[in-house]
Design an enzyme around this catalytic site. Structure first.
Site, PDB file in Angstrom:
ATOM      1  N   CYS A   1       0.853  -1.186   0.000  1.00 45.17           N
ATOM      2  CA  CYS A   1       0.000   0.000   0.000  1.00 45.17           C
ATOM      3  C   CYS A   1       0.889   1.236   0.000  1.00 45.17           C
ATOM      4  CB  CYS A   1      -0.918   0.009   1.216  1.00 45.17           C
ATOM      5  SG  CYS A   1      -1.964   1.477   1.237  1.00 45.17           S
ATOM      6  N   GLY A   2       0.914   1.935  -1.137  1.00 48.93           N
ATOM      7  CA  GLY A   2       1.800   3.083  -1.273  1.00 48.93           C
ATOM      8  C   GLY A   2       1.409   4.269  -0.418  1.00 48.93           C
TER       9      GLY A   2
ATOM     10  N   GLY B   1      -0.635   4.636  -4.449  1.00 44.51           N
ATOM     11  CA  GLY B   1       0.819   4.527  -4.573  1.00 44.51           C
ATOM     12  C   GLY B   1       1.291   3.292  -5.309  1.00 44.51           C
TER      13      GLY B   1
END
Length: 354
Positions: free
Chosen positions: A104-105, A274
């Protein structure tokens, strides 16, 4: 009354259920709930083993954190755990409305700030303008670079991804309600189907969110049914996380390109995503539409927030030609809290509206 309420205290609660202390943040409008304390120990010799353990034995904690009445169907979370990697400052498990992500950016950008501000990395020497934070995600080790002033974060963060690659390009799938649609499948720490919204009769910049969610969900279901995914490192990573609908502007431009990501159980990312930016950069580089170190701006159709991304060097992932992608954004704190469960609450572990 104000003085009586000035000293925080816990409301009536079940003493047998640990209270969950959290810090809430957002990156580009996408929330992140970080668990400070109260989560039972997550067992396992590796981070992927811990991810499996939490899914099998502690899923009630995820539901309590993410679901109503303490959260909502688009809440996102992070549980910090020990990493087995010697270079990692912290390990993290990502939570959402359906389960557990591999990357998970937006969370990495927020966790970079959090790690510096909450002492999870050594205090930087005086005058330091940027601090590296090594975050072990289920997909691998991700380096975040946190802008700082006076030893504290100042907002901007960038990260370098795990090797990102294209699994399949210009793939024809039969999508219920839309017919045959050409999609790409790329990996940016998680696998995404990527398709221009125009191919589904929609404008990603002006269509209603519900229309975009329905279309993206139809693509996700079609790809899951018709395409076998594989990842060279682990079968735990070989799953389709969601679909990203784009404006189709994949050729390099100084103007932003807009997208929306629908992942997990029709969860809508408020940020440009992201890991999705990572996957889009990998795809554009693979198709010869982007050169190394050309920076592009990616805009969320949900909030208008912007991340930037660029392919900074070539890499390999198994037999796949890959790139390391740099993604930049800005994270913000929104508050802290303590989540409790009152004895006898029938909705102690939350609920999710369909």
């Amino acid at each position: 009354m104000e003085s009586a309420l000035a000293v925080p205290r816990l409301p009536p609660h079940d003493p047998g259920t640990p209270a969950l202390s959290v810090v809430d943040m957002h990156t580009g409008g996408e929330p992140l709930r970080i668990v400070l304390a109260g989560c039972p120990e997550v067992a396992g010799p590796t981070l992927l083993a811990k991810r499996r353990y939490m899914r099998q034995h502690l899923d009630h904690v995820r539901r309590r954190l993410m679901f109503e009445p303490r959260g909502h169907r688009d809440m996102y979370g992070a549980v910090l755990v020990q990493s087995e990697l010697p270079d990692a400052h912290l390990g993290v498990l990502f939570l959402h409305n359906e389960g557990y992500s591999s990357m998970c950016g937006h969370a990495v950008l927020a966790l970079g700030r959090f790690a510096l501000d909450f002492g999870l990395v050594p205090a930087p020497p005086a005058g330091t303008r940027e601090v590296q934070v090594n975050i072990h995600c289920p997909c691998g080790l991700v380096a975040a670079f946190v802008a700082c002033e006076g030893g504290h974060s100042s907002g901007p963060v960038r990260f370098h991804s795990v090797p990102a690659f294209v699994l399949a390009s210009d793939l024809m799938v039969d999508v219920a309600g839309y017919g045959k649609v050409v999609v790409d499948i790329a990996y940016g720490g998680a696998f995404y189907a990527l398709v221009s919204a125009e191919k589904l009769g929609l404008d990603v910049c002006s269509a209603k969110t519900r229309e975009l969610v329905d279309a993206a969900s139809a693509v996700t279901e079609a790809v899951k049914a018709q395409v076998k995914l594989n990842h060279p490192d682990s079968e735990d990573l070989a799953f389709l996380y969601g679909t990203i609908l784009t404006d189709g502007k994949d050729t390099y431009s100084k103007e932003p390109t807009t997208n929306i990501c629908v992942f997990a159980d029709e969860q809508v990312d408020r940020s440009p995503t992201g890991s999705g930016v990572t996957a889009r950069i990998a795809l554009q580089y693979n198709k010869g539409l982007l050169e190394l170190n050309q920076t592009r701006a990616f805009k969320s159709s949900a909030t208008g927030s912007v991340f930037t991304g660029s392919a900074v060097r070539v890499a390999k992932c198994g037999d796949f030609q890959a790139v390391i992608v740099e993604v930049s954004g800005q994270a913000h704190y929104t508050g802290t809290g303590i989540l409790t469960v009152e004895d006898g609450d029938p909705l102690r572990d939350g609920f999710l509206l369909k």
